[in-house]
Design an enzyme around this catalytic site. Structure first.
Site, PDB file in Angstrom:
ATOM      1  N   GLY A 173      45.951  36.089  41.086  1.00 30.61           N
ATOM      2  CA  GLY A 173      46.765  37.192  41.576  1.00 30.61           C
ATOM      3  C   GLY A 173      47.283  36.905  42.967  1.00 30.61           C
ATOM      4  O   GLY A 173      47.161  35.791  43.488  1.00 30.61           O
ATOM      5  N   GLY A 174      47.843  37.940  43.584  1.00 27.26           N
ATOM      6  CA  GLY A 174      48.429  37.755  44.893  1.00 27.26           C
ATOM      7  C   GLY A 174      47.417  37.418  45.966  1.00 27.26           C
ATOM      8  O   GLY A 174      47.740  36.737  46.941  1.00 27.26           O
ATOM      9  N   MET A 175      46.178  37.898  45.806  1.00 28.60           N
ATOM     10  CA  MET A 175      45.165  37.674  46.835  1.00 28.60           C
ATOM     11  C   MET A 175      44.330  36.434  46.606  1.00 28.60           C
ATOM     12  O   MET A 175      43.731  35.918  47.537  1.00 28.60           O
ATOM     13  CB  MET A 175      44.246  38.894  46.913  1.00 28.60           C
ATOM     14  CG  MET A 175      44.880  40.108  47.516  1.00 28.60           C
ATOM     15  SD  MET A 175      45.222  39.883  49.261  1.00 28.60           S
ATOM     16  CE  MET A 175      43.560  39.859  49.918  1.00 28.60           C
ATOM     17  N   GLY A 176      44.236  35.947  45.390  1.00 25.57           N
ATOM     18  CA  GLY A 176      43.396  34.774  45.168  1.00 25.57           C
ATOM     19  C   GLY A 176      43.281  34.412  43.711  1.00 25.57           C
ATOM     20  O   GLY A 176      43.955  34.961  42.846  1.00 25.57           O
ATOM     21  N   VAL A 206      40.512  33.743  40.458  1.00 26.41           N
ATOM     22  CA  VAL A 206      39.194  34.169  39.979  1.00 26.41           C
ATOM     23  C   VAL A 206      38.696  33.162  38.945  1.00 26.41           C
ATOM     24  O   VAL A 206      39.432  32.772  38.033  1.00 26.41           O
ATOM     25  CB  VAL A 206      39.245  35.579  39.355  1.00 26.41           C
ATOM     26  CG1 VAL A 206      37.857  36.013  38.884  1.00 26.41           C
ATOM     27  CG2 VAL A 206      39.790  36.583  40.361  1.00 26.41           C
ATOM     28  N   LYS A 221      35.827  34.892  43.297  1.00 30.47           N
ATOM     29  CA  LYS A 221      37.221  35.002  43.739  1.00 30.47           C
ATOM     30  C   LYS A 221      37.364  34.223  45.042  1.00 30.47           C
ATOM     31  O   LYS A 221      36.530  34.332  45.936  1.00 30.47           O
ATOM     32  CB  LYS A 221      37.587  36.474  43.956  1.00 30.47           C
ATOM     33  CG  LYS A 221      39.071  36.704  44.252  1.00 30.47           C
ATOM     34  CD  LYS A 221      39.378  38.202  44.270  1.00 30.47           C
ATOM     35  CE  LYS A 221      40.856  38.465  44.450  1.00 30.47           C
ATOM     36  NZ  LYS A 221      41.174  39.909  44.433  1.00 30.47           N
ATOM     37  N   ASP A 276      45.500  50.707  44.234  1.00 35.67           N
ATOM     38  CA  ASP A 276      46.084  49.994  43.090  1.00 35.67           C
ATOM     39  C   ASP A 276      45.353  50.351  41.799  1.00 35.67           C
ATOM     40  O   ASP A 276      44.991  49.472  41.014  1.00 35.67           O
ATOM     41  CB  ASP A 276      46.061  48.483  43.326  1.00 35.67           C
ATOM     42  CG  ASP A 276      47.008  47.732  42.390  1.00 35.67           C
ATOM     43  OD1 ASP A 276      47.983  48.356  41.913  1.00 35.67           O
ATOM     44  OD2 ASP A 276      46.794  46.539  42.138  1.00 35.67           O
TER      45      ASP A 276
END
Length: 467
Positions: free
Chosen positions: A192-195, A197, A212, A306
């Site tokens: 995803g946008g943050m990292g 997994v 993550k 979210d």
């Protein structure tokens, strides 16, 4: 190991069959050298041995100890079978032993390339495979030729062992690169946008874990600090319907990671895709759990920001069915943090589930999560989003200005008495018209007595039916 052993067996069978076909063609071209029955038997035996190993490795997952035993038996048996190359097929003794020699060397090199093995194991197994031919050459040929062929076999064993050492070392380096503290990364689960997994395994506990991580070169330092704050905030939550964080840290090369419980189940997106609109009773059952997780977060000043079907997973946990877990507090916002109301004005969240005030400003409070959960409830009941559009701007415009169509109108039949008003209350444009908190929303949904209760037995039966 199982895949590599299957590949080695397939290659051995293919090469044996290829040589057999070539030999048959040569027999047809030179009928004065008919193919002896013994050669047919040797070919068939080799094909049965290699083919049987391939079939065994193509089945279900086998224990490593059995695979190692099979590999040893296959190599040693191949080493002995080469000795039965018929003089009637290759009458010249020197040429026959040369073909036998090349066969063993090819086998040793092929194994060292395809089978992951320590150099010691390769040395022992290669020696056991080559020993019958070395003894045969020394016993049946002149001392000079026998010694030369034994030396070639020794050279092949040396090269195969050295090759295994290099490949084995590279594999260990790759494994070390996938090691984060006490966790070994096994399989990528998503990004995803943050990292990213991964499913991982703890070195001592052996429990499945989700890890993550974010590499510093992918994001700026401010994003990395935000990612680290995500861990600290999520680790402080203890509600059973919030994903649990076990550990976090940084590797020497700067990779930040955290480990959380690994959940096997269905996101609400997947649930509706597989099973269609959900029964009101089950919808209420799921919403109660999510509201419990949000109530804890909101009570200490955190807003998820979210909430959507993809961030809620339904699973079996601790002998219970239909346990909902709230995931990904990566967009969480601490309303008590200094400057929380004046952060950069970016659109954060998923447009299909975004509250009107969150579209106007990133400083929305906990009631924005209530709106998003109302949109999730609408999706569960109808199998459709509250608003659709061809662009993000169009969808956001609907959230800002368009009244939602009641679920009963979408479905063409009435919903249980109190549930639809609850959903529409959560979807009020004005935050003051919604339940003031997750606790208040939970108390109100508990009064939706018209919805048929979703029981433990119903949940267990559903999971049993879907496998």
């Amino acid at each position: 190991l199982q895949r590599r052993l299957a590949l080695l067996s397939a290659i051995s069978a293919a090469l044996t069959l290829g040589f057999y076909v070539v030999a048959q063609v040569m027999v047809q071209l030179g009928p004065e050298n008919p193919w002896p029955p013994a050669a047919h038997g040797l070919t068939l035996t080799t094909l049965l041995l290699a083919g049987g190993a391939w079939l065994y490795c193509r089945g279900r997952r086998r224990p490593t100890s059995r695979l190692r035993t099979l590999e040893s038996l296959l190599m040693v048996a191949m080493g002995f079978l080469v000795l039965f190359t018929s003089p009637e097929v290759i009458p010249e003794p020197e040429l026959r032993t040369m073909v036998m020699l090349l066969s063993i060397i090819l086998l040793l090199y092929t194994r060292s390339i395809f089978i992951p093995s320590s150099p010691v194991r390769t040395l022992v197994l290669s020696s056991a495979t080559a020993l019958p031919l070395a003894a045969y050459a020394l016993a049946t040929e002149s001392p000079r030729l026998g010694i030369w062929k034994a030396m070639w076999l020794l050279a092949a064993i040396t090269v195969a062992t050295a090759g295994s050492a290099v490949i084995y070392g590279l594999r260990r380096e790759v494994k070390a690169a996938r090691q984060l503290g006490q966790y070994t990364l096994e399989e990528k689960l998503g990004e995803g946008g943050m990292g990213v997994v991964y499913r991982a395994r703890h070195a001592m506990l052996r429990r499945p874990t989700a890890v993550k991580l974010v590499k510093p070169e992918r994001v700026g330092e401010s994003i990395l600090r935000r990612f680290e704050r995500e861990v600290q905030l999520t680790a402080g939550l203890s509600h059973p319907n919030t994903v649990s964080v076990f550990d976090f840290g940084r590797t020497p090369d700067g990779v930040f990671y955290y480990a959380m419980e690994y959940l096997e189940g269905l996101t609400l997106d997947e649930l509706v895709d597989a099973d269609g609109p959900q029964a009101p009773g089950r919808t209420v059952h799921i919403l109660r759990q999510v509201l419990g997780a949000l109530a804890e977060a909101h009570g200490i000043g955190f807003v998820h920001r979210d909430i959507k079907p993809g961030n809620i997973i339904l699973c079996e946990r601790g002998g219970l069915s239909d346990v909902a877990k709230v995931l990904d507090f990566g967009l969480v916002k601490d309303l008590q943090a200094p400057g929380a109301m004046t952060q950069d004005a970016t659109l954060v969240g998923t447009p299909l589930y975004l509250a009107p005030e969150a579209i106007r400003s990133p400083s929305a409070d906990a009631r924005a999560d209530i709106y998003s959960l109302g949109a999730v409830a609408y999706f569960l009941l109808t199998g459709q989003h509250v608003f659709d559009g061809r662009t993000v701007v169009e969808i956001c415009g609907h959230h800002l200005h368009t009244p939602p169509t009641p679920p009963s109108v979408r479905l063409g039949h009435r919903q249980p008495g109190d549930l639809e008003p609850w959903v529409l209350a959560c979807l009020e444009k004005d935050p003051s018209g919604r339940p003031r908190s997750a606790s208040a929303a939970a108390a109100r949904i508990d009064r939706c007595t018209n919805a048929e209760e979703w029981t433990v037995e119903a949940g267990r039966a559903w999971w049993a039916a879907t496998g």
